[in-house]
Scaffold this motif. Structure first.
Motif, short mmCIF file in Angstrom:
data_model
loop_
_atom_site.label_atom_id
_atom_site.label_comp_id
_atom_site.label_asym_id
_atom_site.label_seq_id
_atom_site.Cartn_x
_atom_site.Cartn_y
_atom_site.Cartn_z
N PRO A 47 0.83 -1.21 0.00
CA PRO A 47 0.00 0.00 0.00
C PRO A 47 0.86 1.26 0.00
N ILE A 48 0.31 2.33 -0.54
CA ILE A 48 0.99 3.62 -0.47
C ILE A 48 0.97 4.10 0.98
N ILE A 49 2.03 4.75 1.40
CA ILE A 49 2.17 5.17 2.80
C ILE A 49 2.10 6.68 2.88
N PHE A 50 1.21 7.17 3.73
CA PHE A 50 1.17 8.59 4.05
C PHE A 50 1.75 8.75 5.46
N HIS A 51 2.74 9.61 5.61
CA HIS A 51 3.24 9.98 6.94
C HIS A 51 2.67 11.36 7.23
N TYR A 52 1.77 11.40 8.21
CA TYR A 52 1.14 12.66 8.60
C TYR A 52 2.11 13.37 9.54
N VAL A 53 2.93 14.24 8.98
CA VAL A 53 4.05 14.84 9.70
C VAL A 53 3.58 15.69 10.87
N ASN A 54 2.57 16.51 10.65
CA ASN A 54 2.03 17.32 11.74
C ASN A 54 0.55 17.00 11.88
N VAL A 55 0.15 16.67 13.07
CA VAL A 55 -1.23 16.27 13.34
C VAL A 55 -1.75 17.02 14.55
N GLY A 56 -3.05 17.05 14.67
CA GLY A 56 -3.67 17.64 15.84
C GLY A 56 -4.67 18.72 15.48
N LYS A 57 -5.43 19.11 16.48
CA LYS A 57 -6.51 20.08 16.28
C LYS A 57 -6.01 21.45 15.90
N THR A 58 -4.76 21.77 16.23
CA THR A 58 -4.24 23.11 15.95
C THR A 58 -3.65 23.23 14.54
#
Length: 154
Positions: free
Chosen positions: A128-139
């Motif tokens: 599968p293709i991989i997404f790395h969500y570098v910055n996450v969160g409500k802000t």
């Protein structure tokens, strides 16, 4: 868009599987987020957030769409009521591109599939293709979201 060939490192993760409508993905991801918070896995440099995308939501029957949402870990997952399980993302040779902007309109993945791959001479692997969500969160604002995209190659 800049594309590089890189090796994605073998990564131990806690994962939860989403199968179904893409618009319901966040409901599934929230379970992993709650588990992450309950276990104090808050350092985004150490506990990285990933999505393993098995299907292309542009072409698959929406009810068959599949994504594993993952968090890199350094401890056992243990039994839990939410279906979070441990797995390992293997080391993979990948085309890499960075997307900045809304995660609902990832331009890097579209570029990799639609423009880069056909002219690259490379072949996709079955991973599968991989997404790395570098910055996450409500802000994190949509326009500031950073997603590193790893397209596994043969």
């Amino acid at each position: 868009m800049e594309v590089r060939i890189v090796t994605f490192p073998e990564t131990r993760v806690a994962a939860i599987t989403h199968v179904g409508l893409p618009q319901n993905e966040h409901d599934t991801a929230r379970k992993l987020i709650a588990w992450k918070l309950a276990h104090g896995l808050l350092d985004p440099a150490k506990y990285r957030s990933y999505g393993l995308h098995y299907t292309d939501p542009r072409t698959v029957n929406p009810r068959e769409h599949r994504v594993d949402f993952c968090l890199s870990i350094d401890r056992a997952v243990g039994a839990n009521p939410d279906g979070i399980h441990e797995m390992t993302i293997p080391s993979l040779r990948c085309a890499f591109a960075r997307d900045i902007g809304s995660r609902f309109d990832n331009k890097a993945v579209a570029y990799l599939y639609d423009e880069w791959l056909p002219s690259s001479g490379e072949l996709l692997s079955d991973a599968p293709i991989i997404f790395h969500y570098v910055n996450v969160g409500k802000t994190v604002k949509d326009e500031d979201a950073v997603t590193d995209v790893y397209m596994p190659l043969q």
